[in-house]
Design an enzyme around this catalytic site. Structure first.
Site, short mmCIF file in Angstrom:
data_model
loop_
_atom_site.label_atom_id
_atom_site.label_comp_id
_atom_site.label_asym_id
_atom_site.label_seq_id
_atom_site.Cartn_x
_atom_site.Cartn_y
_atom_site.Cartn_z
N ARG A 64 -11.72 -27.10 86.05
CA ARG A 64 -10.42 -26.40 86.02
C ARG A 64 -10.71 -24.92 85.85
O ARG A 64 -11.45 -24.52 84.96
CB ARG A 64 -9.59 -26.95 84.84
CG ARG A 64 -8.29 -26.20 84.57
CD ARG A 64 -7.31 -26.38 85.71
NE ARG A 64 -5.97 -26.00 85.36
CZ ARG A 64 -5.52 -24.75 85.29
NH1 ARG A 64 -6.33 -23.73 85.49
NH2 ARG A 64 -4.27 -24.52 85.00
N GLU A 72 2.10 -26.65 91.01
CA GLU A 72 1.69 -28.06 91.03
C GLU A 72 1.87 -28.68 92.42
O GLU A 72 2.83 -28.40 93.12
CB GLU A 72 2.50 -28.86 90.01
CG GLU A 72 2.30 -28.45 88.57
CD GLU A 72 0.88 -28.65 88.06
OE1 GLU A 72 0.12 -29.43 88.65
OE2 GLU A 72 0.53 -28.00 87.06
N ARG A 114 -11.84 -31.95 81.48
CA ARG A 114 -12.25 -31.11 82.61
C ARG A 114 -13.11 -29.95 82.12
O ARG A 114 -12.84 -29.37 81.06
CB ARG A 114 -11.03 -30.55 83.34
CG ARG A 114 -10.13 -31.63 83.92
CD ARG A 114 -8.89 -31.06 84.55
NE ARG A 114 -8.07 -30.36 83.55
CZ ARG A 114 -6.85 -29.89 83.79
NH1 ARG A 114 -6.31 -30.01 84.98
NH2 ARG A 114 -6.17 -29.28 82.84
#
Length: 171
Positions: A64, A72, A114
C-alpha cells in the site's frame, strides 16, 4: 471573498513549497531513496490506484503506497468512486510488470498486513506516489509515523488542485 482568500493561500503555499523543494529543504528533490536504500522487487499486479502485489524473497506481498489515497474501485460494499478507474489505469501504466524499489515506512505494515512503502520505478527513479498526486489521481493521506514526505505531498497536491488536474476537475 472567502473563496478568493482561500485560493490565494493555497497558491502561496504551493509557491513556498515549490521553492523549498527546489532548495532541497524537504528532502531529496529527485525523490530517490538514499543509495542502497529500499528493496528491489517486480510488480506482479496492480490492485488499484494505490495498491500493488509484488514478488519478494518471502513470496507474494501486497504493498500500500504511503502518503496518498486514490478513489475506491474494489472496496467491498463501496461503489466505484469518481476517477477510481483512471487512477488504477495510471498506476498500471506507471508500474505494471516493472521493477520498483520499495522504501518501507517507519511503521512497516498496516492493520490489514499490507506492506507500507514509498514506491520508486527502478528504470528511471520516478517517485510513483508523487506522480499519482501530481497528476490528480490521488489525494494526500498522512498517517504518522509514516509522514516523511507529508509537506512535500501537500505541496504537490496543492499544485494539482490549483491546476484542476485529474480528479480535481472531474469529481
Amino acid at each position: 471573498m472567502r473563496s478568493r482568500t482561500a485560493l490565494q493561500s493555497l497558491l502561496a503555499l504551493a509557491l513556498v513549497a515549490g521553492l523549498a523543494d527546489r532548495l532541497d529543504l524537504l528532502g531529496d528533490p529527485a525523490g530517490a531513496p538514499a543509495a542502497g536504500g529500499g528493496t528491489s522487487v517486480r510488480v506482479q499486479r496492480v490492485v488499484d490506484g494505490d495498491t500493488i502485489k509484488v514478488r519478494t524473497a518471502e513470496g507474494l506481498d501486497t504493498v500500500r503506497y504511503i502518503g496518498m489515497d486514490t478513489p475506491e474501485t474494489k472496496k467491498p460494499g463501496t461503489p466505484v468512486q469518481c476517477f477510481g478507474k483512471r487512477a488504477s489505469a495510471e498506476n498500471e501504466r506507471l508500474v505494471e510488470g516493472q521493477r520498483v524499489r520499495l522504501v518501507v515506512g517507519v511503521e512497516p505494515r498496516d492493520r490489514y498486513g499490507r506492506l507500507l512503502a514509498y514506491v520508486y520505478r527502478q528504470r528511471d527513479g520516478a517517485f510513483v506516489n508523487e506522480r499519482l498526486l501530481a497528476g490528480g489521481f490521488a489525494r494526500t493521506l498522512t498517517i504518522a509515523p509514516n509522514d516523511r514526505y507529508a509537506p512535500r505531498f501537500a505541496a504537490v497536491q496543492a499544485r494539482a488542485r490549483a491546476a484542476g488536474a485529474g480528479l480535481w476537475s472531474a469529481c
